[in-house]
Design an enzyme around this catalytic site. Structure first.
Site, PDB file in Angstrom:
ATOM      1  N   ASP A  38       0.866  -1.168   0.000  1.00 23.38           N
ATOM      2  CA  ASP A  38       0.000   0.000   0.000  1.00 23.38           C
ATOM      3  C   ASP A  38       0.917   1.237   0.000  1.00 23.38           C
ATOM      4  OD1 ASP A  38      -2.177   1.840   0.799  1.00 23.38           O
ATOM      5  OD2 ASP A  38      -1.177   1.766   2.759  1.00 23.38           O
ATOM      6  N   GLU A  72     -13.756  18.850   6.023  1.00 19.31           N
ATOM      7  CA  GLU A  72     -12.825  17.755   6.347  1.00 19.31           C
ATOM      8  C   GLU A  72     -12.753  17.450   7.841  1.00 19.31           C
ATOM      9  OE1 GLU A  72     -11.735  15.694   4.284  1.00 19.31           O
ATOM     10  OE2 GLU A  72     -10.828  16.569   2.487  1.00 19.31           O
ATOM     11  N   GLU A  76     -11.711  11.311   8.971  1.00 17.78           N
ATOM     12  CA  GLU A  76     -10.480  10.913   9.666  1.00 17.78           C
ATOM     13  C   GLU A  76      -9.367  10.557   8.694  1.00 17.78           C
ATOM     14  OE1 GLU A  76     -11.446   7.835  12.424  1.00 17.78           O
ATOM     15  OE2 GLU A  76     -12.679   9.190  13.625  1.00 17.78           O
ATOM     16  N   GLY A 107     -13.559  11.162  -2.004  1.00 14.59           N
ATOM     17  CA  GLY A 107     -13.515  12.373  -1.200  1.00 14.59           C
ATOM     18  C   GLY A 107     -14.668  12.505  -0.246  1.00 14.59           C
ATOM     19  N   ALA A 110     -20.556  17.716   1.637  1.00 14.21           N
ATOM     20  CA  ALA A 110     -21.358  18.272   2.734  1.00 14.21           C
ATOM     21  C   ALA A 110     -22.030  19.546   2.258  1.00 14.21           C
ATOM     22  CB  ALA A 110     -20.473  18.568   3.942  1.00 14.21           C
ATOM     23  N   ILE A 117     -20.944  21.434  -1.019  1.00 16.18           N
ATOM     24  CA  ILE A 117     -19.479  21.455  -1.123  1.00 16.18           C
ATOM     25  C   ILE A 117     -18.988  20.037  -1.448  1.00 16.18           C
ATOM     26  CG2 ILE A 117     -17.335  22.086   0.057  1.00 16.18           C
ATOM     27  CD1 ILE A 117     -19.351  24.382   0.152  1.00 16.18           C
ATOM     28  N   LEU A 118     -18.072  19.967  -2.415  1.00 14.48           N
ATOM     29  CA  LEU A 118     -17.427  18.691  -2.732  1.00 14.48           C
ATOM     30  C   LEU A 118     -15.925  18.875  -2.553  1.00 14.48           C
ATOM     31  CD1 LEU A 118     -19.185  17.985  -6.156  1.00 14.48           C
ATOM     32  CD2 LEU A 118     -19.667  16.808  -3.995  1.00 14.48           C
ATOM     33  N   ASP A 241      -7.220  -1.614   3.357  1.00 20.57           N
ATOM     34  CA  ASP A 241      -6.275  -2.692   3.026  1.00 20.57           C
ATOM     35  C   ASP A 241      -6.716  -4.031   3.620  1.00 20.57           C
ATOM     36  OD1 ASP A 241      -4.455  -0.965   1.694  1.00 20.57           O
ATOM     37  OD2 ASP A 241      -3.695  -0.307   3.641  1.00 20.57           O
TER      38      ASP A 241
END
Ligand code: ADP
Ligand code: MG
Length: 292
Positions: A38, A72, A76, A107, A110, A117-118, A241
Protein backbone atom coordinates in the site's frame (compact mmCIF):
# COMPACT_ATOMS: atom_id res chain seq x y z
CA UNK A 1 7.22 -27.27 10.03
CA UNK A 2 7.97 -28.65 13.42
CA UNK A 3 6.47 -26.77 16.36
CA UNK A 4 10.01 -26.19 17.66
CA UNK A 5 11.05 -24.39 14.50
CA UNK A 6 7.97 -22.22 14.71
CA UNK A 7 8.66 -21.38 18.33
CA UNK A 8 12.28 -20.49 17.62
CA UNK A 9 11.14 -18.42 14.64
CA UNK A 10 8.53 -16.50 16.58
CA UNK A 11 10.99 -15.83 19.40
CA UNK A 12 13.51 -14.24 17.05
CA UNK A 13 10.65 -12.43 15.34
CA UNK A 14 9.44 -10.89 18.58
CA UNK A 15 12.94 -9.62 19.34
CA UNK A 16 12.86 -7.83 16.00
CA UNK A 17 9.41 -6.32 16.41
CA UNK A 18 7.78 -8.93 14.18
CA UNK A 19 4.60 -10.27 15.69
CA UNK A 20 3.51 -13.55 14.17
CA UNK A 21 -0.26 -13.89 14.49
CA UNK A 22 -0.60 -17.02 12.36
CA UNK A 23 2.24 -19.53 12.64
CA UNK A 24 2.03 -20.92 9.11
CA UNK A 25 2.55 -17.45 7.72
CA UNK A 26 6.25 -17.48 8.52
CA UNK A 27 6.54 -20.74 6.59
CA UNK A 28 4.52 -19.48 3.61
CA UNK A 29 6.65 -16.36 3.53
CA UNK A 30 9.60 -18.20 2.00
CA UNK A 31 7.41 -19.20 -0.98
CA UNK A 32 6.39 -15.61 -1.72
CA UNK A 33 7.07 -14.37 -5.26
CA UNK A 34 5.41 -10.96 -5.16
CA UNK A 35 5.06 -8.35 -2.42
CA UNK A 36 2.41 -5.67 -2.82
CA UNK A 37 2.74 -2.47 -0.80
CA UNK A 38 0.00 0.00 0.00
CA UNK A 39 1.28 3.55 -0.58
CA UNK A 40 -0.04 5.92 2.08
CA UNK A 41 1.03 5.03 5.61
CA UNK A 42 2.96 1.97 4.41
CA UNK A 43 5.66 3.25 2.02
CA UNK A 44 5.06 6.84 3.10
CA UNK A 45 4.68 8.14 6.64
CA UNK A 46 0.97 8.74 6.13
CA UNK A 47 1.26 12.22 7.63
CA UNK A 48 0.73 14.40 4.58
CA UNK A 49 1.11 18.18 4.68
CA UNK A 50 -0.50 20.91 2.62
CA UNK A 51 2.09 22.27 0.17
CA UNK A 52 0.04 24.35 -2.27
CA UNK A 53 -3.18 26.32 -1.99
CA UNK A 54 -4.36 27.64 -5.33
CA UNK A 55 -7.67 29.53 -5.46
CA UNK A 56 -9.88 29.65 -8.58
CA UNK A 57 -12.94 31.59 -9.80
CA UNK A 58 -12.97 34.66 -7.49
CA UNK A 59 -12.32 32.70 -4.30
CA UNK A 60 -9.30 33.59 -2.18
CA UNK A 61 -6.82 31.28 -0.45
CA UNK A 62 -8.28 31.73 3.01
CA UNK A 63 -11.84 31.04 1.85
CA UNK A 64 -10.75 27.83 0.11
CA UNK A 65 -8.92 26.58 3.20
CA UNK A 66 -11.85 27.55 5.45
CA UNK A 67 -14.41 25.70 3.32
CA UNK A 68 -12.20 22.64 2.92
CA UNK A 69 -11.28 22.39 6.61
CA UNK A 70 -14.90 22.92 7.71
CA UNK A 71 -15.95 19.86 5.71
CA UNK A 72 -12.82 17.76 6.35
CA UNK A 73 -13.19 18.05 10.13
CA UNK A 74 -15.82 15.32 9.69
CA UNK A 75 -13.30 12.94 8.12
CA UNK A 76 -10.48 10.91 9.67
CA UNK A 77 -8.62 10.45 6.39
CA UNK A 78 -4.95 11.54 6.54
CA UNK A 79 -5.64 14.04 3.74
CA UNK A 80 -8.41 15.56 5.88
CA UNK A 81 -6.07 15.82 8.86
CA UNK A 82 -3.51 17.68 6.72
CA UNK A 83 -6.14 20.25 5.73
CA UNK A 84 -7.65 20.79 9.19
CA UNK A 85 -4.15 21.07 10.69
CA UNK A 86 -3.23 23.83 8.22
CA UNK A 87 -6.43 25.73 9.02
CA UNK A 88 -5.70 25.48 12.74
CA UNK A 89 -2.13 26.72 12.24
CA UNK A 90 -3.54 29.73 10.37
CA UNK A 91 -6.19 30.37 13.06
CA UNK A 92 -9.01 30.06 10.58
CA UNK A 93 -12.44 29.72 12.23
CA UNK A 94 -14.50 26.87 10.79
CA UNK A 95 -18.09 26.90 9.54
CA UNK A 96 -20.84 24.55 10.66
CA UNK A 97 -21.70 21.93 8.11
CA UNK A 98 -24.61 19.61 7.47
CA UNK A 99 -25.29 16.48 5.38
CA UNK A 100 -21.69 15.28 5.66
CA UNK A 101 -20.98 12.19 3.57
CA UNK A 102 -17.87 10.18 2.69
CA UNK A 103 -17.59 9.20 -0.97
CA UNK A 104 -15.33 6.15 -0.78
CA UNK A 105 -12.13 6.42 -2.78
CA UNK A 106 -13.06 9.88 -4.02
CA UNK A 107 -13.52 12.37 -1.20
CA UNK A 108 -16.17 14.00 0.96
CA UNK A 109 -19.39 15.92 0.45
CA UNK A 110 -21.36 18.27 2.73
CA UNK A 111 -23.40 21.46 2.81
CA UNK A 112 -22.50 24.83 4.29
CA UNK A 113 -25.80 26.68 4.53
CA UNK A 114 -27.51 26.04 1.21
CA UNK A 115 -24.24 25.52 -0.67
CA UNK A 116 -23.20 22.01 -1.65
CA UNK A 117 -19.48 21.45 -1.12
CA UNK A 118 -17.43 18.69 -2.73
CA UNK A 119 -13.84 17.99 -1.71
CA UNK A 120 -11.86 15.28 -3.41
CA UNK A 121 -10.22 14.08 -6.58
CA UNK A 122 -11.22 14.96 -10.17
CA UNK A 123 -13.29 11.74 -10.33
CA UNK A 124 -15.54 13.07 -7.54
CA UNK A 125 -16.17 16.35 -9.37
CA UNK A 126 -16.73 14.41 -12.60
CA UNK A 127 -19.52 12.46 -10.89
CA UNK A 128 -21.34 15.77 -10.37
CA UNK A 129 -20.65 17.09 -13.86
CA UNK A 130 -18.23 19.76 -12.69
CA UNK A 131 -15.63 20.48 -15.37
CA UNK A 132 -11.96 20.44 -14.37
CA UNK A 133 -10.45 20.53 -17.89
CA UNK A 134 -9.13 24.08 -17.45
CA UNK A 135 -7.10 22.98 -14.44
CA UNK A 136 -5.45 20.00 -16.08
CA UNK A 137 -2.02 21.64 -16.51
CA UNK A 138 -1.82 22.63 -12.85
CA UNK A 139 -3.08 19.23 -11.71
CA UNK A 140 -0.56 17.38 -13.88
CA UNK A 141 2.32 19.51 -12.65
CA UNK A 142 1.44 18.92 -8.98
CA UNK A 143 0.94 15.17 -9.48
CA UNK A 144 4.29 14.84 -11.24
CA UNK A 145 5.79 16.26 -8.03
CA UNK A 146 4.30 13.22 -6.20
CA UNK A 147 1.63 15.44 -4.60
CA UNK A 148 -2.01 14.45 -4.16
CA UNK A 149 -4.39 17.01 -5.62
CA UNK A 150 -7.61 17.80 -3.78
CA UNK A 151 -10.22 19.90 -5.53
CA UNK A 152 -12.67 22.09 -3.65
CA UNK A 153 -16.01 22.75 -5.35
CA UNK A 154 -18.70 25.12 -4.10
CA UNK A 155 -22.13 24.75 -5.70
CA UNK A 156 -21.13 23.84 -9.23
CA UNK A 157 -17.80 25.56 -9.58
CA UNK A 158 -14.23 24.86 -8.57
CA UNK A 159 -13.16 27.16 -5.73
CA UNK A 160 -9.58 25.98 -5.55
CA UNK A 161 -6.92 23.31 -5.49
CA UNK A 162 -5.15 22.02 -2.42
CA UNK A 163 -2.01 19.94 -2.94
CA UNK A 164 -0.81 17.65 -0.23
CA UNK A 165 2.49 15.83 0.03
CA UNK A 166 3.56 12.87 2.09
CA UNK A 167 7.18 11.90 2.79
CA UNK A 168 8.72 8.45 2.46
CA UNK A 169 9.53 6.53 5.62
CA UNK A 170 13.29 6.68 6.22
CA UNK A 171 13.98 3.05 5.32
CA UNK A 172 11.49 2.47 2.46
CA UNK A 173 14.07 2.81 -0.33
CA UNK A 174 16.56 0.51 1.40
CA UNK A 175 14.00 -2.16 2.37
CA UNK A 176 12.42 -2.36 -1.07
CA UNK A 177 15.88 -2.46 -2.67
CA UNK A 178 16.84 -5.40 -0.46
CA UNK A 179 13.65 -7.29 -1.26
CA UNK A 180 14.39 -6.93 -4.97
CA UNK A 181 17.93 -8.20 -4.39
CA UNK A 182 16.43 -11.19 -2.59
CA UNK A 183 14.63 -12.02 -5.85
CA UNK A 184 11.16 -10.74 -5.03
CA UNK A 185 8.86 -8.82 -7.34
CA UNK A 186 7.39 -5.65 -5.87
CA UNK A 187 4.26 -3.64 -6.61
CA UNK A 188 2.50 -0.57 -5.20
CA UNK A 189 -1.27 -0.37 -4.76
CA UNK A 190 -3.23 2.79 -3.94
CA UNK A 191 -6.48 4.66 -4.24
CA UNK A 192 -4.45 7.71 -5.16
CA UNK A 193 -4.04 8.80 -8.77
CA UNK A 194 -1.71 7.23 -11.33
CA UNK A 195 0.80 10.09 -11.60
CA UNK A 196 1.30 10.52 -7.85
CA UNK A 197 1.61 6.76 -7.42
CA UNK A 198 4.16 6.58 -10.26
CA UNK A 199 6.20 9.40 -8.74
CA UNK A 200 6.35 7.62 -5.35
CA UNK A 201 7.02 4.23 -7.00
CA UNK A 202 9.95 5.74 -8.90
CA UNK A 203 11.47 7.11 -5.68
CA UNK A 204 11.51 3.63 -4.08
CA UNK A 205 12.35 1.63 -7.21
CA UNK A 206 9.00 -0.08 -7.81
CA UNK A 207 7.93 -0.45 -11.44
CA UNK A 208 4.59 -2.21 -11.07
CA UNK A 209 1.96 0.41 -10.17
CA UNK A 210 -1.71 -0.26 -9.41
CA UNK A 211 -3.34 3.16 -8.92
CA UNK A 212 -6.86 4.58 -8.59
CA UNK A 213 -7.93 1.29 -7.04
CA UNK A 214 -11.18 1.64 -5.12
CA UNK A 215 -11.19 -0.04 -1.68
CA UNK A 216 -13.03 -3.17 -2.92
CA UNK A 217 -10.60 -3.38 -5.80
CA UNK A 218 -7.51 -4.08 -3.69
CA UNK A 219 -8.68 -7.64 -2.92
CA UNK A 220 -9.39 -8.29 -6.63
CA UNK A 221 -5.92 -7.08 -7.61
CA UNK A 222 -4.33 -9.50 -5.11
CA UNK A 223 -6.40 -12.37 -6.57
CA UNK A 224 -5.22 -11.51 -10.09
CA UNK A 225 -1.57 -11.48 -8.97
CA UNK A 226 -2.03 -14.84 -7.21
CA UNK A 227 -3.38 -16.37 -10.43
CA UNK A 228 -0.44 -14.99 -12.37
CA UNK A 229 2.47 -15.42 -9.95
CA UNK A 230 1.48 -17.81 -7.14
CA UNK A 231 2.07 -16.77 -3.53
CA UNK A 232 1.56 -13.07 -2.87
CA UNK A 233 2.22 -11.02 0.26
CA UNK A 234 0.45 -7.74 0.96
CA UNK A 235 1.73 -5.00 3.27
CA UNK A 236 -0.76 -2.37 4.43
CA UNK A 237 -2.03 -0.20 7.25
CA UNK A 238 -5.51 1.05 6.40
CA UNK A 239 -9.13 -0.02 6.77
CA UNK A 240 -9.23 -0.26 2.99
CA UNK A 241 -6.27 -2.69 3.03
CA UNK A 242 -7.99 -5.19 5.34
CA UNK A 243 -9.73 -7.34 2.66
CA UNK A 244 -6.49 -7.51 0.63
CA UNK A 245 -4.49 -8.48 3.73
CA UNK A 246 -6.91 -11.36 4.32
CA UNK A 247 -6.82 -12.46 0.68
CA UNK A 248 -3.02 -12.42 0.41
CA UNK A 249 -1.13 -15.64 1.22
CA UNK A 250 0.68 -13.59 3.83
CA UNK A 251 -0.90 -10.36 5.08
CA UNK A 252 1.54 -8.03 6.81
CA UNK A 253 0.17 -5.08 8.80
CA UNK A 254 1.99 -1.96 9.86
CA UNK A 255 1.75 -1.92 13.67
CA UNK A 256 1.12 1.82 13.74
CA UNK A 257 -1.84 1.32 11.38
CA UNK A 258 -5.54 0.74 11.99
CA UNK A 259 -6.80 -2.05 14.28
CA UNK A 260 -8.76 -3.66 11.48
CA UNK A 261 -5.63 -3.98 9.32
CA UNK A 262 -3.77 -5.57 12.24
CA UNK A 263 -6.65 -7.99 12.93
CA UNK A 264 -6.70 -8.99 9.25
CA UNK A 265 -2.96 -9.68 9.15
CA UNK A 266 -0.84 -12.79 9.65
CA UNK A 267 2.21 -10.80 10.69
CA UNK A 268 2.35 -7.38 12.34
CA UNK A 269 5.39 -5.13 12.16
CA UNK A 270 5.41 -3.48 15.57
CA UNK A 271 7.86 -0.73 14.62
CA UNK A 272 6.00 0.20 11.48
CA UNK A 273 8.99 0.51 9.18
CA UNK A 274 9.53 -1.68 6.12
CA UNK A 275 12.81 -3.25 7.24
CA UNK A 276 10.56 -5.60 9.23
CA UNK A 277 9.40 -7.17 5.96
CA UNK A 278 13.01 -7.94 5.00
CA UNK A 279 13.76 -9.40 8.44
CA UNK A 280 10.59 -11.54 8.39
CA UNK A 281 11.49 -13.07 5.03
CA UNK A 282 15.10 -13.69 6.07
CA UNK A 283 13.80 -15.29 9.26
CA UNK A 284 11.45 -17.51 7.29
CA UNK A 285 14.16 -18.61 4.88
CA UNK A 286 16.62 -19.28 7.71
CA UNK A 287 14.14 -21.14 9.93
CA UNK A 288 12.89 -23.45 7.22
CA UNK A 289 16.17 -24.25 5.56
CA UNK A 290 17.63 -25.52 8.87
CA UNK A 291 14.99 -28.17 9.48
CA UNK A 292 15.19 -29.97 6.14
P1 ADP B 1 -5.45 5.50 -0.27
O1 ADP B 1 -5.50 5.37 1.24
O2 ADP B 1 -4.82 4.29 -0.90
O3 ADP B 1 -4.87 6.77 -0.75
P2 ADP B 1 -8.34 6.08 -0.38
O4 ADP B 1 -9.38 5.17 -0.98
O5 ADP B 1 -8.42 6.37 1.07
O6 ADP B 1 -6.95 5.46 -0.83
O7 ADP B 1 -8.43 7.48 -1.14
C1 ADP B 1 -8.33 7.54 -2.53
C2 ADP B 1 -8.40 8.96 -3.01
O8 ADP B 1 -9.69 9.53 -2.70
C3 ADP B 1 -7.41 9.90 -2.35
O9 ADP B 1 -6.14 9.85 -2.98
C4 ADP B 1 -8.11 11.24 -2.55
O10 ADP B 1 -7.91 11.70 -3.88
C5 ADP B 1 -9.57 10.90 -2.37
N1 ADP B 1 -10.00 11.09 -0.97
C6 ADP B 1 -10.33 10.13 -0.08
N2 ADP B 1 -10.71 10.67 1.11
C7 ADP B 1 -10.60 12.01 0.98
C8 ADP B 1 -10.84 13.14 1.84
N3 ADP B 1 -11.27 13.01 3.10
N4 ADP B 1 -10.62 14.37 1.33
C9 ADP B 1 -10.19 14.53 0.06
N5 ADP B 1 -9.94 13.53 -0.79
C10 ADP B 1 -10.15 12.28 -0.36
MG1 MG C 1 -2.53 3.28 3.71
Amino acid sequence: ATPTALMVGSGIGAENGILIRRGEAIQTLKEIKVIVFDKTGTITKGKPEVTDLIPANNFDKEEVLKIAASVEKGSEHPLATAITRRARENNIPLDDISEFEVVTGKGVKASIGDKRILIGNPRLLDDYGIKTDGLLDIINRLEDEAKTVILVAVKNEVAGIIAVSDTLKEDSVKAIGELKEMGLQTAIITGDNQKTALAIAKKVGITHVLAEVLPDGKLEEIKKLQEKFGNVAMVGDGINDAPALTQADVGIAIGTGTDIAIESSDITLVRGDLSGVVTAIKLSRATFSKIK
